[in-house]
Design a protein around this motif. Sequence first.
Motif, PDB file in Angstrom:
ATOM      1  N   ARG A 128     -10.892  -0.446  -4.361  1.00  0.00           N
ATOM      2  CA  ARG A 128     -12.295  -0.037  -4.349  1.00  0.00           C
ATOM      3  C   ARG A 128     -12.431   1.423  -3.909  1.00  0.00           C
ATOM      4  O   ARG A 128     -13.201   2.191  -4.481  1.00  0.00           O
ATOM      5  CB  ARG A 128     -13.108  -0.938  -3.419  1.00  0.00           C
ATOM      6  CG  ARG A 128     -14.622  -0.706  -3.508  1.00  0.00           C
ATOM      7  CD  ARG A 128     -15.372  -1.446  -2.421  1.00  0.00           C
ATOM      8  NE  ARG A 128     -15.125  -0.935  -1.095  1.00  0.00           N
ATOM      9  CZ  ARG A 128     -15.592   0.222  -0.618  1.00  0.00           C
ATOM     10  NH1 ARG A 128     -16.318   1.000  -1.371  1.00  0.00           N
ATOM     11  NH2 ARG A 128     -15.319   0.601   0.611  1.00  0.00           N
ATOM     12  N   LEU A 129     -11.657   1.817  -2.925  1.00  0.00           N
ATOM     13  CA  LEU A 129     -11.733   3.182  -2.403  1.00  0.00           C
ATOM     14  C   LEU A 129     -11.119   4.222  -3.340  1.00  0.00           C
ATOM     15  O   LEU A 129     -11.603   5.345  -3.417  1.00  0.00           O
ATOM     16  CB  LEU A 129     -11.021   3.270  -1.050  1.00  0.00           C
ATOM     17  CG  LEU A 129     -11.693   2.587   0.129  1.00  0.00           C
ATOM     18  CD1 LEU A 129     -10.766   2.583   1.330  1.00  0.00           C
ATOM     19  CD2 LEU A 129     -13.017   3.266   0.461  1.00  0.00           C
ATOM     20  N   ASN A 130     -10.055   3.857  -4.045  1.00  0.00           N
ATOM     21  CA  ASN A 130      -9.280   4.854  -4.788  1.00  0.00           C
ATOM     22  C   ASN A 130      -9.403   4.810  -6.307  1.00  0.00           C
ATOM     23  O   ASN A 130      -9.301   5.838  -6.964  1.00  0.00           O
ATOM     24  CB  ASN A 130      -7.790   4.723  -4.448  1.00  0.00           C
ATOM     25  CG  ASN A 130      -7.480   5.197  -3.063  1.00  0.00           C
ATOM     26  OD1 ASN A 130      -8.027   6.180  -2.594  1.00  0.00           O
ATOM     27  ND2 ASN A 130      -6.586   4.485  -2.386  1.00  0.00           N
ATOM     28  N   TYR A 131      -9.574   3.632  -6.878  1.00  0.00           N
ATOM     29  CA  TYR A 131      -9.415   3.482  -8.324  1.00  0.00           C
ATOM     30  C   TYR A 131     -10.323   4.399  -9.141  1.00  0.00           C
ATOM     31  O   TYR A 131      -9.867   5.117 -10.022  1.00  0.00           O
ATOM     32  CB  TYR A 131      -9.620   2.025  -8.743  1.00  0.00           C
ATOM     33  CG  TYR A 131      -9.419   1.796 -10.225  1.00  0.00           C
ATOM     34  CD1 TYR A 131      -8.130   1.788 -10.766  1.00  0.00           C
ATOM     35  CD2 TYR A 131     -10.493   1.621 -11.079  1.00  0.00           C
ATOM     36  CE1 TYR A 131      -7.933   1.596 -12.124  1.00  0.00           C
ATOM     37  CE2 TYR A 131     -10.301   1.430 -12.440  1.00  0.00           C
ATOM     38  CZ  TYR A 131      -9.025   1.422 -12.949  1.00  0.00           C
ATOM     39  OH  TYR A 131      -8.831   1.244 -14.290  1.00  0.00           O
ATOM     40  N   LYS A 132     -11.593   4.391  -8.871  1.00  0.00           N
ATOM     41  CA  LYS A 132     -12.530   5.182  -9.664  1.00  0.00           C
ATOM     42  C   LYS A 132     -12.209   6.673  -9.573  1.00  0.00           C
ATOM     43  O   LYS A 132     -12.161   7.370 -10.595  1.00  0.00           O
ATOM     44  CB  LYS A 132     -13.964   4.919  -9.207  1.00  0.00           C
ATOM     45  CG  LYS A 132     -14.990   5.647 -10.039  1.00  0.00           C
ATOM     46  CD  LYS A 132     -16.401   5.327  -9.560  1.00  0.00           C
ATOM     47  CE  LYS A 132     -17.428   6.141 -10.337  1.00  0.00           C
ATOM     48  NZ  LYS A 132     -18.782   5.918  -9.820  1.00  0.00           N
ATOM     49  N   ASP A 133     -11.978   7.167  -8.356  1.00  0.00           N
ATOM     50  CA  ASP A 133     -11.641   8.592  -8.182  1.00  0.00           C
ATOM     51  C   ASP A 133     -10.374   8.974  -8.929  1.00  0.00           C
ATOM     52  O   ASP A 133     -10.319  10.007  -9.592  1.00  0.00           O
ATOM     53  CB  ASP A 133     -11.441   8.937  -6.697  1.00  0.00           C
ATOM     54  CG  ASP A 133     -12.739   9.000  -5.920  1.00  0.00           C
ATOM     55  OD1 ASP A 133     -13.815   9.040  -6.537  1.00  0.00           O
ATOM     56  OD2 ASP A 133     -12.654   9.014  -4.678  1.00  0.00           O
ATOM     57  N   VAL A 134      -9.356   8.135  -8.809  1.00  0.00           N
ATOM     58  CA  VAL A 134      -8.073   8.426  -9.456  1.00  0.00           C
ATOM     59  C   VAL A 134      -8.226   8.397 -10.975  1.00  0.00           C
ATOM     60  O   VAL A 134      -7.726   9.280 -11.678  1.00  0.00           O
ATOM     61  CB  VAL A 134      -6.981   7.447  -8.973  1.00  0.00           C
ATOM     62  CG1 VAL A 134      -5.722   7.579  -9.803  1.00  0.00           C
ATOM     63  CG2 VAL A 134      -6.667   7.686  -7.498  1.00  0.00           C
ATOM     64  N   LEU A 135      -8.934   7.404 -11.496  1.00  0.00           N
ATOM     65  CA  LEU A 135      -9.121   7.305 -12.941  1.00  0.00           C
ATOM     66  C   LEU A 135      -9.898   8.512 -13.470  1.00  0.00           C
ATOM     67  O   LEU A 135      -9.510   9.116 -14.478  1.00  0.00           O
ATOM     68  CB  LEU A 135      -9.836   6.003 -13.306  1.00  0.00           C
ATOM     69  CG  LEU A 135     -10.020   5.745 -14.800  1.00  0.00           C
ATOM     70  CD1 LEU A 135      -8.666   5.640 -15.509  1.00  0.00           C
ATOM     71  CD2 LEU A 135     -10.839   4.482 -15.026  1.00  0.00           C
ATOM     72  N   LEU A 136     -10.973   8.882 -12.794  1.00  0.00           N
ATOM     73  CA  LEU A 136     -11.761  10.035 -13.244  1.00  0.00           C
ATOM     74  C   LEU A 136     -10.946  11.329 -13.162  1.00  0.00           C
ATOM     75  O   LEU A 136     -11.015  12.173 -14.056  1.00  0.00           O
ATOM     76  CB  LEU A 136     -13.060  10.152 -12.439  1.00  0.00           C
ATOM     77  CG  LEU A 136     -14.076   9.037 -12.700  1.00  0.00           C
ATOM     78  CD1 LEU A 136     -15.270   9.173 -11.764  1.00  0.00           C
ATOM     79  CD2 LEU A 136     -14.512   9.002 -14.155  1.00  0.00           C
ATOM     80  N   THR A 137     -10.168  11.475 -12.120  1.00  0.00           N
ATOM     81  CA  THR A 137      -9.298  12.653 -12.007  1.00  0.00           C
ATOM     82  C   THR A 137      -8.268  12.659 -13.121  1.00  0.00           C
ATOM     83  O   THR A 137      -7.970  13.703 -13.703  1.00  0.00           O
ATOM     84  CB  THR A 137      -8.602  12.691 -10.629  1.00  0.00           C
ATOM     85  OG1 THR A 137      -9.601  12.712  -9.611  1.00  0.00           O
ATOM     86  CG2 THR A 137      -7.716  13.914 -10.495  1.00  0.00           C
TER      87      THR A 137
END
Length: 192
Positions: A128-137
């Motif tokens: 929840r904390l990392n997935y969205k940020d990592v995918l968008l990056t």
Amino acid sequence: MSGRRLFRMYQDVLRRRPYLVQAVQTSVLMAAGDVIAQTGIEKIPLTSLDISRTIRFSSIGFFVIGPTFRVWYGILAKYVGSGGSPTVTIKKVLMDQLLFAPFILFVLLALIATLKGKNLQEVKEELRLNYKDVLLTSYTIWPWVQICNFYLVPLQYQVLLVQTIALFWNTYLSWKTQRKRDMMEKKVSELK
């Protein structure tokens, strides 16, 4: 030994053992990315490296990422095409970024958390904390890399190119997944 001779030796071993070579090179580059993250970004002295963290990251490269990328690129070549035409390239990039990238990032982040000893609830929280940020990056970097990769690079060298670029990506992932944990531990200690 000359660079040309070393490259020919690499090509020979790659031809005979493509999965093993790509697993080893991915493992080494993921370990290097973690070491760079620890020493260059987190400013941990070389003598204080978290070796178990580096081994975990490297193991994911050897057992999962390297072989998976090799299989994926083979699937793309077989079902989409292996020629460097613009149409084939765009199809491969779209499939790679819309199907494979979300899947492999999910697997990678879940494995990192699991190998840290996290339980299922903690793994979900790290995702929840990392997935969205990592995918968008990843979407700011990888489509461009993959356009070049699928258009210009022969299949047998595609994993090598991606993993070479991924040295920087792995540095980011190592830092990102560790940073969130450090922030959570700090909050917990402040509440005590």
